[in-house]
Design a protein around this motif. Structure first.
Motif, PDB file in Angstrom:
ATOM      1  N   GLY A 163      10.029   7.881  -2.067  1.00 16.63           N
ATOM      2  CA  GLY A 163       9.572   7.600  -0.694  1.00 16.63           C
ATOM      3  C   GLY A 163       8.116   7.829  -0.367  1.00 16.63           C
ATOM      4  O   GLY A 163       7.689   7.744   0.807  1.00 16.63           O
ATOM      5  N   VAL A 164       7.305   8.302  -1.470  1.00 19.92           N
ATOM      6  CA  VAL A 164       5.810   8.696  -1.195  1.00 19.92           C
ATOM      7  C   VAL A 164       5.042   7.811  -1.834  1.00 19.92           C
ATOM      8  O   VAL A 164       5.156   7.340  -3.176  1.00 19.92           O
ATOM      9  N   ILE A 165       4.017   7.022  -1.315  1.00 19.63           N
ATOM     10  CA  ILE A 165       3.029   6.292  -1.916  1.00 19.63           C
ATOM     11  C   ILE A 165       1.704   7.332  -1.704  1.00 19.63           C
ATOM     12  O   ILE A 165       1.372   7.594  -0.704  1.00 19.63           O
ATOM     13  N   VAL A 166       1.324   7.352  -2.991  1.00 15.61           N
ATOM     14  CA  VAL A 166      -0.122   8.020  -3.056  1.00 15.61           C
ATOM     15  C   VAL A 166      -1.389   7.004  -3.515  1.00 15.61           C
ATOM     16  O   VAL A 166      -1.093   6.330  -4.537  1.00 15.61           O
ATOM     17  N   ILE A 167      -2.389   7.131  -2.809  1.00 11.55           N
ATOM     18  CA  ILE A 167      -3.464   6.738  -3.399  1.00 11.55           C
ATOM     19  C   ILE A 167      -4.354   7.411  -3.746  1.00 11.55           C
ATOM     20  O   ILE A 167      -4.998   8.450  -3.089  1.00 11.55           O
ATOM     21  N   VAL A 168      -4.838   7.193  -5.017  1.00  8.99           N
ATOM     22  CA  VAL A 168      -5.602   8.096  -5.833  1.00  8.99           C
ATOM     23  C   VAL A 168      -6.816   7.397  -5.947  1.00  8.99           C
ATOM     24  O   VAL A 168      -6.952   6.486  -6.576  1.00  8.99           O
ATOM     25  N   THR A 169      -8.143   8.184  -5.697  1.00  7.18           N
ATOM     26  CA  THR A 169      -9.374   7.770  -6.306  1.00  7.18           C
ATOM     27  C   THR A 169      -9.833   8.797  -7.279  1.00  7.18           C
ATOM     28  O   THR A 169      -9.519   9.915  -7.128  1.00  7.18           O
TER      29      THR A 169
ATOM     30  N   SER B  74       3.149  -4.645   3.274  1.00  2.00           N
ATOM     31  CA  SER B  74       3.285  -4.603   2.006  1.00  2.00           C
ATOM     32  C   SER B  74       3.835  -5.914   1.417  1.00  2.00           C
ATOM     33  O   SER B  74       4.968  -6.179   1.693  1.00  2.00           O
ATOM     34  N   THR B  75       3.044  -6.747   0.594  1.00  2.15           N
ATOM     35  CA  THR B  75       3.853  -7.907   0.207  1.00  2.15           C
ATOM     36  C   THR B  75       3.167  -8.597  -1.067  1.00  2.15           C
ATOM     37  O   THR B  75       2.166  -7.942  -1.512  1.00  2.15           O
TER      38      THR B  75
ATOM     39  N   GLY C 234       5.107 -15.265 -13.647  1.00  2.00           N
ATOM     40  CA  GLY C 234       6.637 -14.765 -14.124  1.00  2.00           C
ATOM     41  C   GLY C 234       7.541 -14.743 -12.718  1.00  2.00           C
ATOM     42  O   GLY C 234       6.949 -14.962 -11.769  1.00  2.00           O
ATOM     43  N   ARG C 235       8.575 -14.152 -12.837  1.00  2.00           N
ATOM     44  CA  ARG C 235       9.337 -14.306 -11.828  1.00  2.00           C
ATOM     45  C   ARG C 235      10.147 -12.781 -11.834  1.00  2.00           C
ATOM     46  O   ARG C 235      10.596 -12.544 -12.866  1.00  2.00           O
ATOM     47  N   VAL C 236       9.993 -12.154 -10.701  1.00  2.00           N
ATOM     48  CA  VAL C 236      10.479 -10.702 -10.599  1.00  2.00           C
ATOM     49  C   VAL C 236      11.670 -10.374  -9.462  1.00  2.00           C
ATOM     50  O   VAL C 236      11.538 -11.383  -8.667  1.00  2.00           O
ATOM     51  N   THR C 237      12.124  -9.503  -9.522  1.00  2.00           N
ATOM     52  CA  THR C 237      13.105  -9.118  -8.556  1.00  2.00           C
ATOM     53  C   THR C 237      12.484  -7.748  -7.755  1.00  2.00           C
ATOM     54  O   THR C 237      12.032  -6.882  -8.565  1.00  2.00           O
ATOM     55  N   LEU C 238      12.158  -7.686  -6.556  1.00  2.00           N
ATOM     56  CA  LEU C 238      11.556  -6.874  -5.783  1.00  2.00           C
ATOM     57  C   LEU C 238      12.667  -5.980  -5.378  1.00  2.00           C
ATOM     58  O   LEU C 238      13.646  -6.220  -4.766  1.00  2.00           O
ATOM     59  N   LEU C 239      12.301  -4.703  -5.725  1.00  2.00           N
ATOM     60  CA  LEU C 239      13.443  -3.441  -5.431  1.00  2.00           C
ATOM     61  C   LEU C 239      12.884  -2.571  -4.129  1.00  2.00           C
ATOM     62  O   LEU C 239      11.884  -2.572  -3.555  1.00  2.00           O
ATOM     63  N   ASP C 240      13.848  -2.067  -3.546  1.00  2.00           N
ATOM     64  CA  ASP C 240      13.701  -1.268  -2.229  1.00  2.00           C
ATOM     65  C   ASP C 240      13.239  -0.023  -2.562  1.00  2.00           C
ATOM     66  O   ASP C 240      14.473   0.757  -3.247  1.00  2.00           O
ATOM     67  N   ARG C 241      12.096   0.499  -2.654  1.00  2.00           N
ATOM     68  CA  ARG C 241      11.834   2.072  -3.181  1.00  2.00           C
ATOM     69  C   ARG C 241      12.335   3.001  -2.360  1.00  2.00           C
ATOM     70  O   ARG C 241      12.888   4.085  -3.127  1.00  2.00           O
ATOM     71  N   HIS C 242      12.712   2.814  -1.149  1.00  2.00           N
ATOM     72  CA  HIS C 242      13.321   3.821  -0.314  1.00  2.00           C
ATOM     73  C   HIS C 242      14.852   4.172  -1.024  1.00  2.00           C
ATOM     74  O   HIS C 242      15.262   5.453  -1.036  1.00  2.00           O
TER      75      HIS C 242
END
Length: 152
Positions: free
Chosen positions: A63-69, A144-145, A50-58
């Motif tokens: 503003g917060v990325i959470v890694i949850v285990t 982040s890519t 597919g093809r997408v548009t990447l948005l600026d999360r800020h």
């Protein structure tokens, strides 16, 4: 098997999916028709999903990325189906993996702030019985890519 030209086309599309076939063809040294045929083949074969548009999360206030285990004592197919369906309904969960090793599941969650994450945490814990949920908050996003390395 991808040849050198295929990889060049795919790399260009990963960097900018808005490029025209003419622009891509020019950069890879093909005429437009053979270039278009390669792209259509990639789509038909599912290489291009597919093809997408990447948005600026800020700019969106995320503003917060959470890694949850997540750990669970229940490893049944039914438990996984229930958990996967529930997690899939939470748009703030942008990545979700079943893991090997000490952790059963890993989630990447994007939220406004800590209280926004608490709202998501409460949803997670209601989906299915969990043994342990551990959250880590990203202090700095270093890389982040969406660009995948293409094998030679």
């Amino acid at each position: 098997m991808l040849d050198h030209t295929d990889r060049k086309i795919l790399n260009l599309l990963q960097q900018d999916a808005t490029l025209t076939v003419a622009q891509i063809a020019d950069q890879v040294g093909l005429s437009q028709t053979p270039c278009w045929k390669r792209i259509k083949r990639f789509e038909r074969e599912g290489l291009i999903k597919g093809r997408v548009t990447l948005l600026d999360r800020h700019q969106l206030g995320l503003g917060v990325i959470v890694i949850v285990t997540v750990k669970t004592a229940d490893h049944s197919d039914q438990w996984l189906q229930t958990f996967a369906e529930g997690v899939s309904l939470i748009p703030e969960v942008v990545e979700f993996f079943r893991m090997s090793g000490d952790i059963d599941y890993l989630l990447k969650i994007v939220v406004r702030d800590i209280s926004d994450y608490d709202r998501i945490y409460r949803k997670l814990t209601k989906i299915a019985k969990l043994s342990d949920v551990s959250s880590s908050f990203a202090m700095q996003e270093i890389k982040s890519t969406t660009v995948l390395p293409l094998p030679s």
